[in-house]
Design an enzyme around this catalytic site. Structure first.
Site, PDB file in Angstrom:
ATOM      1  CE  LYS A  13      -2.252  -0.865   3.806  1.00 39.49           C
ATOM      2  NZ  LYS A  13      -1.433  -2.048   4.172  1.00 39.49           N
ATOM      3  NE  ARG A  88      -4.103   1.544  12.210  1.00 42.80           N
ATOM      4  CZ  ARG A  88      -3.064   0.985  11.582  1.00 42.80           C
ATOM      5  NH1 ARG A  88      -3.137  -0.270  11.205  1.00 42.80           N
ATOM      6  NH2 ARG A  88      -1.986   1.699  11.325  1.00 42.80           N
ATOM      7  NE  ARG A 127      11.297  -6.958   3.749  1.00 44.53           N
ATOM      8  CZ  ARG A 127      10.145  -6.326   3.600  1.00 44.53           C
ATOM      9  NH1 ARG A 127       9.880  -5.690   2.477  1.00 44.53           N
ATOM     10  NH2 ARG A 127       9.238  -6.336   4.567  1.00 44.53           N
ATOM     11  NE  ARG A 139      11.850  -1.838   9.491  1.00 42.48           N
ATOM     12  CZ  ARG A 139      10.826  -1.693   8.653  1.00 42.48           C
ATOM     13  NH1 ARG A 139      11.021  -1.773   7.363  1.00 42.48           N
ATOM     14  NH2 ARG A 139       9.606  -1.476   9.116  1.00 42.48           N
ATOM     15  NE  ARG A 150       3.005  -4.917  11.294  1.00 47.33           N
ATOM     16  CZ  ARG A 150       3.554  -4.435  10.178  1.00 47.33           C
ATOM     17  NH1 ARG A 150       4.624  -5.007   9.658  1.00 47.33           N
ATOM     18  NH2 ARG A 150       3.016  -3.388   9.580  1.00 47.33           N
TER      19      ARG A 150
END
Length: 200
Positions: A13, A88, A127, A139, A150
């Protein structure tokens, strides 16, 4: 053109928002950025949010919608905006609709990026491996475990927005698993088709 982009973490997005901004000249509105700007500017709703955050509380929907309400009055939103990451929940969507109606505005379209969860987890894992192999820190959000958490939160809280906006006739879906440039092409086609409809 007033647009909402829907899709889980990793759906692209943010990347597509940047491209729409450049192509159509409308700003991407991030609730996080808007919140920080409202606090820094000392607006009434910003001061309210600051007080809540300083006491360790979560900023309630009404305050977030108030911040969005102030932001869409800015000159750069005259020709539209992109909402990415808000609403959300269905409750937030209902509050957003009511706020826009008060301003005699309405959403033009809601575009959902349809993705495959397992494939996205694979992307994140790859990744993370490549980052670690380069000797760079990974990260926290780029670990499969955090991503899965998530994604689950998205499915519980945000995925019901698909049915909500579909029931209103706003929802368009595109395949978010395609290469980035192809997703941009499909997204542009949706937006151009809509723009031609409203101007014809």
């Amino acid at each position: 053109m007033r647009i909402i982009l829907l899709g889980p973490p990793g759906a692209g997005k943010g990347t597509q928002s940047e491209r729409i901004t450049k192509a159509y000249g409308i700003p991407q509105l991030s609730t996080g950025d808007m919140l920080r700007a409202a606090v820094a500017a000392g607006t009434p709703v910003g001061l309210e949010a600051k007080s809540i955050m300083e006491s360790g509380g979560l900023v309630p929907d009404a305050v977030v919608v108030g911040i969005v309400a102030d932001r869409v009055e800015e000159p750069d939103c005259e020709h539209g905006f992109i909402l990415d990451g808000f609403p959300r929940t269905v409750d937030q969507a209902i509050a957003l609709d009511a706020m826009l109606k008060e301003k005699s505005l309405e959403l033009d379209t809601v575009v959902e990026f349809v993705v495959d969860e397992n494939a996205l987890v694979g992307r994140i894992a790859k990744r993370a491996e490549e980052t670690a192999a380069r000797g760079q820190p990974v990260r926290k959000d780029d670990t499969p475990e955090v991503f899965k958490s998530r994604f689950e939160a998205y499915k519980k809280q945000t995925a019901p927005l698909s049915n909500y906006y579909s029931s209103l006739g706003h929802l368009q879906t595109i395949d978010g698993m395609k290469p980035i440039d192809e997703v941009t092409k499909d997204l542009t086609a949706v937006l151009d088709r809509y723009r031609q409809t409203v101007t014809s």
